[in-house]
Design an enzyme around this catalytic site. Structure first.
Site, short mmCIF file in Angstrom:
data_model
loop_
_atom_site.label_atom_id
_atom_site.label_comp_id
_atom_site.label_asym_id
_atom_site.label_seq_id
_atom_site.Cartn_x
_atom_site.Cartn_y
_atom_site.Cartn_z
N LYS A 73 28.72 29.71 116.02
CA LYS A 73 28.44 30.99 116.72
C LYS A 73 28.27 30.77 118.22
CE LYS A 73 24.67 32.20 114.49
NZ LYS A 73 24.39 31.10 113.56
N ARG A 149 19.29 39.44 110.91
CA ARG A 149 19.39 38.41 109.88
C ARG A 149 18.80 38.84 108.56
NH1 ARG A 149 18.83 32.30 112.27
NH2 ARG A 149 19.82 32.94 114.18
N ARG A 184 24.72 17.63 116.10
CA ARG A 184 24.79 18.56 117.24
C ARG A 184 23.85 18.13 118.37
NH1 ARG A 184 24.36 24.89 115.94
NH2 ARG A 184 22.24 24.42 115.28
N ARG A 212 17.97 19.46 118.99
CA ARG A 212 17.02 20.48 118.55
C ARG A 212 16.15 19.95 117.42
NH1 ARG A 212 20.00 26.14 117.52
NH2 ARG A 212 18.62 26.10 115.74
N ARG A 223 17.15 26.31 106.50
CA ARG A 223 17.81 27.38 107.26
C ARG A 223 19.01 27.91 106.50
NH1 ARG A 223 18.71 23.76 112.18
NH2 ARG A 223 19.91 25.43 113.11
P1 ADP Z 1 20.53 28.72 113.60
O1 ADP Z 1 21.65 27.83 114.00
O2 ADP Z 1 19.59 28.11 112.63
O3 ADP Z 1 21.00 30.04 113.18
P2 ADP Z 1 19.21 29.87 115.94
O4 ADP Z 1 19.14 29.18 117.26
O5 ADP Z 1 20.03 31.09 115.86
O6 ADP Z 1 19.68 28.77 114.92
O7 ADP Z 1 17.73 30.21 115.43
C1 ADP Z 1 16.74 29.22 115.42
C2 ADP Z 1 15.52 29.75 114.71
O8 ADP Z 1 15.03 30.93 115.37
C3 ADP Z 1 15.73 30.20 113.26
O9 ADP Z 1 15.66 29.12 112.36
C4 ADP Z 1 14.56 31.18 113.10
O10 ADP Z 1 13.34 30.50 112.93
C5 ADP Z 1 14.51 31.87 114.44
N1 ADP Z 1 15.32 33.10 114.49
C6 ADP Z 1 16.40 33.33 115.27
N2 ADP Z 1 16.87 34.58 115.07
C7 ADP Z 1 16.08 35.14 114.13
C8 ADP Z 1 16.05 36.41 113.50
N3 ADP Z 1 16.95 37.37 113.77
N4 ADP Z 1 15.09 36.65 112.58
C9 ADP Z 1 14.18 35.72 112.29
N5 ADP Z 1 14.15 34.51 112.85
C10 ADP Z 1 15.07 34.21 113.77
#
Ligand code: ADP
Length: 269
Positions: A73, A149, A184, A212, A223
């Site tokens: 993404k 999400r 990554r 990360r 996740r």
């Molecule tokens: P990923 O690659 O796991 O999708 P992100 O950088 O998008 O990584 O998100 C990292 C973390 O931020 C998630 O594991 C969650 O804890 C939190 N997060 C991000 N977006 C949301 C959302 N829309 N709802 C709930 N938690 C979120």
């Protein structure tokens, strides 16, 4: 909505038709059949065109990108942003910034993020709603990465009358994702994401690369299972505007598919 994939079967079929993978736009579905449809053109694009009196190009201006952790993404968002000038809003980045700044939202989110879990809906919904109302989003359009999400988050957007023109679902099998997550790395200076094996950074970047804290095999599993738990609800909420993209290919091939969809050619009759 039409699906965009480049499966071997589909490619062979299209080659036989002398069209090639570049035109691999069709009603091919690999597991989300309940969420797909195949009209000549999406109702969302028809609405958008009508609201512009047909005078403007049919490029999407309000886009959601959905996909599992490490489905690509972030990489695709960078490419989309440079093509269309949309405002890229990554809820993961927003939350990480909030954690670093020690804001109220950051404090509430930290423990969930550290465990690879979703933060509670009420923590993230207002943040996103407020950001989407900012003038830059209104003027340039937006690319929402990582939100909604959950069904509750999608319902909150709908209640606020925030509807995407297009939802891109980047589909990558779980078997590929863990390997992508663990390798990554981020260059904090440029924001560029590398992979130790598949996309190694140049030697001058190596010393400053960061990893990360949730990009471990264990947390990636959490996740991933959260992602699968909620995916059906997201696809159901946006079934009429969702296009599935085969995210297993190289980033330029994936972007070529996305690009055609964004510019409307992939859904034209
Ligand atoms: P990923 O690659 O796991 O999708 P992100 O950088 O998008 O990584 O998100 C990292 C973390 O931020 C998630 O594991 C969650 O804890 C939190 N997060 C991000 N977006 C949301 C959302 N829309 N709802 C709930 N938690 C979120």
């Amino acid at each position: 909505m039409l699906m965009t994939t480049c499966t071997p079967f589909r490619s062979t079929l299209l080659l036989a038709l002398a069209v090639g993978c570049a035109a691999t736009i069709g009603a091919v579905q690999q597991g989300h059949a309940a969420h797909t449809r195949t009209p000549a053109r999406s109702s969302a694009f028809a609405r958008m065109e009508a609201s512009r009196g047909g005078a403007m190009p049919r490029a999407a201006r309000k886009v959601i990108i959905a996909g599992a952790p490490a489905s690509g993404k972030g990489t695709q968002c960078e490419l989309i942003k440079s093509q269309l000038g949309l405002v890229h809003l990554s809820t993961g980045d927003m939350l990480r910034a909030a954690v670093q700044a020690g804001t109220k939202v950051g404090l509430a989110a930290k423990e969930y993020m550290d465990g690879g879990k979703l933060v509670p809906d009420e923590v993230i919904i207002d943040l996103v709603r407020e950001r989407l109302a900012q003038p830059d989003c209104e003027a340039n359009g937006w690319l929402l990465d990582g939100f909604p999400r959950t069904a509750v988050q999608a319902a909150a957007l709908r209640a606020a009358q925030i509807e995407p023109d297009l939802v891109l679902y980047l589909n990558v099998p779980d078997s590929m994702l863990i390997e992508r997550v663990v390798g990554r790395r981020l260059d904090p200076e440029t924001g560029r994401i590398y992979h130790l094996t598949f996309d190694p950074p140049p030697s001058d970047v190596v010393p400053r690369m960061t990893h990360r804290s949730d990009d471990t095999a264990e947390k990636a599993q959490v996740r991933l299972s959260q992602f699968h738990e909620h995916l059906g609800a997201i696809l159901a909420a946006y079934q009429s505007v969702t296009v599935e993209i085969d995210g297993t290919r190289g980033k330029q091939d994936v972007f070529a598919s996305i690009s055609r969809v964004l510019e409307g050619s992939a859904i034209a009759a």
